[in-house]
Design a protein around this motif. Structure first.
Motif, short mmCIF file in Angstrom:
data_model
loop_
_atom_site.label_atom_id
_atom_site.label_comp_id
_atom_site.label_asym_id
_atom_site.label_seq_id
_atom_site.Cartn_x
_atom_site.Cartn_y
_atom_site.Cartn_z
N VAL A 52 -55.79 21.01 -7.08
CA VAL A 52 -54.84 20.55 -6.34
C VAL A 52 -55.18 19.11 -5.91
N PRO A 53 -56.45 18.85 -5.22
CA PRO A 53 -56.70 17.43 -4.74
C PRO A 53 -56.86 16.56 -5.92
N ALA A 55 -55.36 16.61 -9.05
CA ALA A 55 -54.20 16.37 -9.65
C ALA A 55 -53.17 15.62 -8.65
N GLY A 56 -53.08 16.17 -7.54
CA GLY A 56 -52.38 15.15 -6.57
C GLY A 56 -52.90 13.68 -6.22
N THR A 57 -54.31 13.67 -6.02
CA THR A 57 -54.84 12.25 -6.04
C THR A 57 -54.48 11.28 -7.06
N PHE A 59 -52.27 11.44 -9.49
CA PHE A 59 -50.79 11.31 -9.26
C PHE A 59 -50.25 10.34 -8.50
N MET A 60 -50.84 10.36 -7.15
CA MET A 60 -50.59 9.45 -6.19
C MET A 60 -50.99 8.17 -6.63
N ALA A 98 -59.58 10.18 -8.37
CA ALA A 98 -59.31 11.69 -8.35
C ALA A 98 -60.58 12.46 -8.35
N SER A 102 -62.29 15.07 -5.96
CA SER A 102 -62.49 16.51 -6.11
C SER A 102 -64.09 17.11 -6.45
#
Length: 125
Positions: A52-53, A55-57, A59-60, A98, A102
């Motif tokens: 989650v962190p 992929a989220g980081t 993408f952001m 990212a 992570s």
């Protein structure tokens, strides 16, 4: 496979150069014998939570860098005009950040994966 690789990497005994498990199959059989089938999934929780962190980081950062490069660096009108080099650059930076975000989850996962082998090595010496 990552669990088996991690265990085989640390399973060399200090007294000999012979590996504790000569193959992936032997390592998997030993884990199943001593811990059951669920032992093959040791470290899966931090792996899944770490997705989650990561992929989220990623993408952001990627989606933030693209418009910034478009407007501030290259002065382009459309994001479609962004050259492939700059997209790759944004993706590389996003992946780097990212991975850093992570990394603690990878450390926890690796420790969980080798915990049993390290405990066995400590008690056998």
């Amino acid at each position: 496979l990552d669990l088996l690789r991690a265990q085989m990497a640390i399973s060399m005994t200090s007294l000999s150069d012979e590996p504790r498990h000569p193959s992936y199959t032997a390592a998997a059989e030993a884990i199943v014998r001593s811990e059951g089938v669920l032992g093959l999934f040791r470290g899966i929780r931090p792996t899944l939570v770490g997705i989650v962190p990561h992929a989220g980081t990623s993408f952001m950062v990627f989606e933030t860098l693209k418009p910034w490069i478009q407007r501030e660096v290259l002065d382009l009108r459309s994001e479609r005009e962004l050259p492939i080099f700059w997209r790759l650059f944004a993706g590389g930076v996003a992946g780097l950040i990212a991975q850093g975000a992570s990394y603690p989850f990878h450390v926890v996962r690796r420790r969980m994966q080798v915990q049993k082998v390290m405990g066995d090595a400590a008690t056998s010496q």
